[in-house]
Design a protein around this motif. Structure first.
Motif, PDB file in Angstrom:
ATOM      1  N   PRO A  41       0.828  -1.204   0.000  1.00 39.77           N
ATOM      2  CA  PRO A  41       0.000   0.000   0.000  1.00 39.77           C
ATOM      3  C   PRO A  41       0.865   1.259   0.000  1.00 39.77           C
ATOM      4  O   PRO A  41       2.064   1.198   0.277  1.00 39.77           O
ATOM      5  N   ASN A  42       0.223   2.377  -0.313  1.00 37.79           N
ATOM      6  CA  ASN A  42       0.928   3.657  -0.258  1.00 37.79           C
ATOM      7  C   ASN A  42       1.490   3.880   1.136  1.00 37.79           C
ATOM      8  O   ASN A  42       0.864   3.545   2.127  1.00 37.79           O
ATOM      9  N   THR A 197      20.618  -9.360 -21.084  1.00 34.52           N
ATOM     10  CA  THR A 197      21.756  -9.065 -20.200  1.00 34.52           C
ATOM     11  C   THR A 197      21.684  -9.812 -18.875  1.00 34.52           C
ATOM     12  O   THR A 197      22.511  -9.572 -18.007  1.00 34.52           O
ATOM     13  N   ASP A 198      20.688 -10.693 -18.697  1.00 33.68           N
ATOM     14  CA  ASP A 198      20.542 -11.428 -17.449  1.00 33.68           C
ATOM     15  C   ASP A 198      20.392 -10.484 -16.249  1.00 33.68           C
ATOM     16  O   ASP A 198      20.883 -10.744 -15.151  1.00 33.68           O
ATOM     17  N   LEU A 199      19.673  -9.375 -16.521  1.00 26.42           N
ATOM     18  CA  LEU A 199      19.436  -8.357 -15.502  1.00 26.42           C
ATOM     19  C   LEU A 199      18.631  -8.930 -14.330  1.00 26.42           C
ATOM     20  O   LEU A 199      17.713  -9.719 -14.528  1.00 26.42           O
ATOM     21  N   GLY A 200      18.979  -8.517 -13.115  1.00 22.59           N
ATOM     22  CA  GLY A 200      18.118  -8.767 -11.971  1.00 22.59           C
ATOM     23  C   GLY A 200      17.218  -7.560 -11.768  1.00 22.59           C
ATOM     24  O   GLY A 200      17.677  -6.422 -11.881  1.00 22.59           O
ATOM     25  N   VAL A 201      15.928  -7.800 -11.507  1.00 22.81           N
ATOM     26  CA  VAL A 201      14.972  -6.687 -11.454  1.00 22.81           C
ATOM     27  C   VAL A 201      14.230  -6.672 -10.126  1.00 22.81           C
ATOM     28  O   VAL A 201      13.735  -7.704  -9.660  1.00 22.81           O
ATOM     29  N   LEU A 202      14.181  -5.477  -9.534  1.00 19.40           N
ATOM     30  CA  LEU A 202      13.323  -5.245  -8.378  1.00 19.40           C
ATOM     31  C   LEU A 202      12.219  -4.301  -8.840  1.00 19.40           C
ATOM     32  O   LEU A 202      12.465  -3.123  -9.092  1.00 19.40           O
ATOM     33  N   LEU A 203      11.044  -4.846  -9.005  1.00 21.92           N
ATOM     34  CA  LEU A 203       9.944  -4.113  -9.618  1.00 21.92           C
ATOM     35  C   LEU A 203       9.008  -3.647  -8.508  1.00 21.92           C
ATOM     36  O   LEU A 203       8.336  -4.462  -7.875  1.00 21.92           O
ATOM     37  N   ILE A 204       8.977  -2.344  -8.285  1.00 22.82           N
ATOM     38  CA  ILE A 204       8.141  -1.810  -7.214  1.00 22.82           C
ATOM     39  C   ILE A 204       6.838  -1.314  -7.816  1.00 22.82           C
ATOM     40  O   ILE A 204       6.853  -0.533  -8.778  1.00 22.82           O
ATOM     41  N   THR A 205       5.744  -1.779  -7.290  1.00 25.95           N
ATOM     42  CA  THR A 205       4.466  -1.361  -7.868  1.00 25.95           C
ATOM     43  C   THR A 205       3.354  -1.408  -6.834  1.00 25.95           C
ATOM     44  O   THR A 205       3.432  -2.117  -5.835  1.00 25.95           O
ATOM     45  N   HIS A 206       2.351  -0.624  -7.093  1.00 27.15           N
ATOM     46  CA  HIS A 206       1.182  -0.606  -6.234  1.00 27.15           C
ATOM     47  C   HIS A 206       0.107  -1.546  -6.786  1.00 27.15           C
ATOM     48  O   HIS A 206      -0.724  -2.068  -6.063  1.00 27.15           O
ATOM     49  N   TYR A 207       0.169  -1.736  -8.095  1.00 28.02           N
ATOM     50  CA  TYR A 207      -0.888  -2.484  -8.775  1.00 28.02           C
ATOM     51  C   TYR A 207      -0.338  -3.759  -9.401  1.00 28.02           C
ATOM     52  O   TYR A 207       0.839  -3.838  -9.728  1.00 28.02           O
ATOM     53  N   THR A 208      -1.211  -4.710  -9.629  1.00 27.27           N
ATOM     54  CA  THR A 208      -0.792  -5.960 -10.260  1.00 27.27           C
ATOM     55  C   THR A 208      -0.768  -5.862 -11.785  1.00 27.27           C
ATOM     56  O   THR A 208      -0.288  -6.767 -12.459  1.00 27.27           O
ATOM     57  N   HIS A 220       6.884  -9.966  -3.125  1.00 22.12           N
ATOM     58  CA  HIS A 220       7.037  -9.630  -1.707  1.00 22.12           C
ATOM     59  C   HIS A 220       5.987  -8.594  -1.355  1.00 22.12           C
ATOM     60  O   HIS A 220       5.868  -7.594  -2.056  1.00 22.12           O
ATOM     61  N   VAL A 221       5.264  -8.831  -0.298  1.00 15.78           N
ATOM     62  CA  VAL A 221       4.268  -7.849   0.137  1.00 15.78           C
ATOM     63  C   VAL A 221       4.913  -6.978   1.209  1.00 15.78           C
ATOM     64  O   VAL A 221       5.423  -7.483   2.216  1.00 15.78           O
ATOM     65  N   PHE A 222       4.899  -5.684   0.934  1.00 21.11           N
ATOM     66  CA  PHE A 222       5.602  -4.726   1.787  1.00 21.11           C
ATOM     67  C   PHE A 222       4.578  -3.979   2.623  1.00 21.11           C
ATOM     68  O   PHE A 222       3.677  -3.337   2.095  1.00 21.11           O
ATOM     69  N   VAL A 223       4.687  -4.069   3.929  1.00 17.00           N
ATOM     70  CA  VAL A 223       3.740  -3.378   4.812  1.00 17.00           C
ATOM     71  C   VAL A 223       4.517  -2.769   5.976  1.00 17.00           C
ATOM     72  O   VAL A 223       5.345  -3.450   6.597  1.00 17.00           O
ATOM     73  N   ASP A 245      -5.900  -5.272   2.511  1.00 17.44           N
ATOM     74  CA  ASP A 245      -6.597  -5.153   3.792  1.00 17.44           C
ATOM     75  C   ASP A 245      -6.154  -6.207   4.806  1.00 17.44           C
ATOM     76  O   ASP A 245      -6.024  -5.934   5.985  1.00 17.44           O
ATOM     77  N   ARG A 246      -5.916  -7.405   4.281  1.00 19.62           N
ATOM     78  CA  ARG A 246      -5.531  -8.506   5.137  1.00 19.62           C
ATOM     79  C   ARG A 246      -4.283  -8.173   5.972  1.00 19.62           C
ATOM     80  O   ARG A 246      -4.126  -8.635   7.100  1.00 19.62           O
ATOM     81  N   TYR A 247      -3.386  -7.340   5.386  1.00 24.07           N
ATOM     82  CA  TYR A 247      -2.137  -7.024   6.085  1.00 24.07           C
ATOM     83  C   TYR A 247      -2.271  -5.802   6.977  1.00 24.07           C
ATOM     84  O   TYR A 247      -1.631  -5.693   8.002  1.00 24.07           O
ATOM     85  N   THR A 248      -3.099  -4.866   6.526  1.00 24.62           N
ATOM     86  CA  THR A 248      -3.167  -3.602   7.258  1.00 24.62           C
ATOM     87  C   THR A 248      -4.256  -3.607   8.314  1.00 24.62           C
ATOM     88  O   THR A 248      -4.136  -2.942   9.329  1.00 24.62           O
TER      89      THR A 248
END
Lengths: 254, 394
Positions: A41-42, A197-208, A220-223, A245-248
């Protein structure tokens, strides 16, 4: 094979109200060729994690570590981190008046490689990448991000990702504000760079939404400044249906 | 060390300045400022006058008060078709055709010069003229120059200043009907040079003037361009670029007077400051007179402060005497580096000193690109690069 390892990371910022802790013990390992989605969540601290990895001066690391193949990232300056192979695609790319895209990209490439790229192959690579991201050739002579639409700014970030060839990229809400066509173009770009390039990616997003086009290996769910749950791509589907909601709403994560 | 940043400061009407000889009446309008060609008509300067209060007057006492060497300043003028360069007598009608001195140092120069240097353009095909000027030494001198663009002529005149100087001068620029003239006053003086220049322009019907002040070298350089848009449809574009290093004082007081209807003006001055006691002053006055209906004007000044201990003053003033105008606006901003710009560049691997140079270069290049002469642009970009190369990590 490159590994970005984050251990028990605690980060705070200074505000008018004093020191505010944002990250409260983050553990995360990203290897070459892996795509990790961080969803939450934000206000959960996702962008703080992104900017802390890149070394933005606003964030203070109170404890914990970030290493890239054993090297202490936290001891590196912002540009040293880029040279070590880290890249941050920003949510709000900055305008730089009077500096053309062409000059900017060549300057960055030269700084990263320690020498100017060979002119002929550079021009060709630039053209190929711009075309793949459906950016008009005229963009190279425009000033960096000046007068770009939201979508153009994001596509320009992916052009940089493709040309600068980092080992690990953090994409901070690259999907926000994109219409479906631009989202597809940007996603294709990320997938192409990863395959090449076999890049490793950390994709941060609010939406699926973006995860329909970029398939994560890990979600990973960040709360409240830490990872509350992790799983595979199926976790994203569950979040799509159930939200955060389940997490917050339940017992606070402390 | 102090660092003052003045943003959008507007000087209120009339508190502390002189108003012609001994007059107790405040100047109500910029147009009513006292003007004369005679040194003795101006009272001694205290440093509190509106036009002097931001200038270190102690450093220019000789130019304000003492006798000046008025013999011809050595000039070298490049050849161009239809261009004449000559020395004319004080009573030549061209002298005083664009304006009169409005302060004591300019009047001292006016009273002191023996002959005026006149450059006249007649060609309807665009021509380029460079006036190279260099004093033989740093003795206090006076000079007077008249640049005239005859009707429908086209051209670029570069006043290229270098070497030692203690110079007070007046430059008159007359752009006759339908002519299009660019005048660039380029100050690349020696480090200890002092230069006070009042530049008066008159732009006639349907004529246009692009006036560019570039101040890079010199200890104290004050160039005050004043433009009267006198004929209907006249246009003035006033550009400026300055880069003050430690201890340098670079000043420009810009005045645009819209006299005739449907006149257009654009003022854009940009400056960078770096080092202890680097000081810049920009005052921009725009006056839209009562007959100047349908005018369009905009003035702006931007300053980039690169270090502690530097100070930029920026004072835009706008006076409007008619309600019937197309547009009038002004803007002023003085600030430090945008940390987010630096972060963005550094996150792409660009080391901090280079990132700073790139940002300053980008900031200043806007004005350079508007000059419209490739060779000069290249030369100025190189000069800016040389300034930037001296910047330490801040």
């Amino acid at each position: 094979m490159t590994s970005l390892i984050i251990r028990d990371l605690h980060v705070s910022i200074e505000t008018d109200q004093g020191t505010t802790p944002i990250l409260r013990g983050v553990d995360l390992t990203i290897n070459s060729g892996e795509i990790h989605a961080i969803m939450g969540p934000n206000g959960s601290g996702k962008s703080t994690l992104a900017y802390t990895i890149a070394g933005h001066p606003r964030y203070t690391v109170d404890s914990g570590s970030i290493t890239l193949d054993g090297e202490d990232v936290l001891a590196m300056s912002v540009d040293e981190r880029a040279k070590a192979g880290l890249f941050l695609a920003m949510q709000y790319p900055v305008e730089i008046p009077g500096v053309t895209v062409s000059n900017f990209l060549r300057t960055a490439k030269t700084a990263l490689d320690g020498q100017a790229p060979p002119l002929r192959s550079w021009v060709k690579d630039l053209k190929t990448s711009m075309e793949a991201l459906r950016m008009d050739a005229g963009f190279t002579e425009r000033n960096v991000n000046e007068g770009f639409s939201g979508g153009e700014k994001k596509r320009h970030e992916i052009v940089q990702l493709e040309l600068l060839k980092p080992k690990i990229a953090v994409l901070d809400e690259t999907d926000s504000g994109l219409d479906v066509d631009a989202l597809k173009i940007v996603s294709e770009g990320v997938n192409r760079v990863k395959d090449n390039t076999d890049l490793g990616v950390l994709l941060i997003t609010h939406y699926t939404r973006i995860l329909r086009y970029i398939t994560p290996d890990f979600v990973h769910v960040f709360v409240e400044g830490r990872i509350a749950e992790q799983g595979g791509a199926e976790l994203a589907e569950r979040l799509e249906n159930e939200g955060y909601d389940r997490y917050t709403a339940g017992a606070p994560v402390h | 060390m102090t660092s003052a940043i003045d943003t959008d400061r507007v000087v209120p009407g009339a508190t502390e300045h002189a108003h012609g000889p001994g007059s107790p009446v405040p100047v109500q309008s910029r147009a009513e400022r006292f003007a004369s060609a005679v040194h003795a008509d101006f009272p001694e300067v205290t440093g509190r006058e509106l036009e002097w209060r931001l200038t270190p007057v102690a450093s220019v006492r000789d130019l304000l008060d003492d006798a000046l060497d008025g013999s011809a300043l050595p000039v070298e003028v490049t050849d161009a078709p239809g261009v004449t360069s000559e020395w004319i007598a004080r009573d030549d009608p061209r002298v005083g055709s664009a304006g009169l001195a409005e302060e004591r140092a300019a009047a001292n120069a006016w009273s002191s010069f023996e002959k005026a240097h006149a450059v006249t353009l007649t060609s309807e095909t665009p021509v380029e003229v460079t006036i190279r000027r260099a004093s033989p030494d740093a003795a206090p001198r006076a000079a007077h120059t008249v640049i005239t663009a005859r009707p429908n002529s086209r051209g670029l005149v570069i006043i290229d200043n270098s070497g030692p100087a203690r110079l007070s001068e007046n430059v008159e620029i007359v752009v006759e009907s339908g002519a299009q003239l660019t005048v660039v006053s380029l100050q690349e003086w020696d480090d200890d040079a002092v230069h006070l220049s009042s530049q008066f322009a008159r732009v006639d019907r349907d004529a246009s003037l692009k006036h560019v002040v570039v101040s890079l070298g010199g200890s104290l350089v004050r160039v005050n361009p004043s433009t009267r848009l006198a004929g209907e449809g006249a246009a003035g574009e006033l550009l400026g670029l300055y880069f003050a290093d430690a201890g340098q004082h670079l000043e420009q007081q810009v005045f645009v007077h819209h006299i005739a209807p449907r006149t257009v003006s654009r003022v854009n001055y940009k400056g960078a400051l770096n080092g202890a006691k680097a000081r810049t002053v920009w005052v921009g006055d725009v006056l839209i007179g009562r007959d100047a209906t349908g005018t369009d004007s905009y003035e702006q000044n931007r300053n980039l402060v690169l270090s502690d201990g530097a100070r930029a003053d920026s004072i835009p003033n706008l006076e409007i005497e008619t309600g019937d105008i197309a547009g009038a606006g002004h803007a002023s901003a003085t600030g430090r580096f945008d940390d987010e710009q630096l972060f963005y560049l550094r996150s792409r691997g660009v080391p901090e000193p280079e990132a700073r140079r790139l940002v300053v270069h980008g900031f200043l290049v806007e004005v350079v690109q508007k000059i419209g002469n490739a060779a000069l642009q290249e030369r100025l970009l190189a000069a800016i690069e040389a300034e930037l190369a001296q910047i330490e990590v801040i």
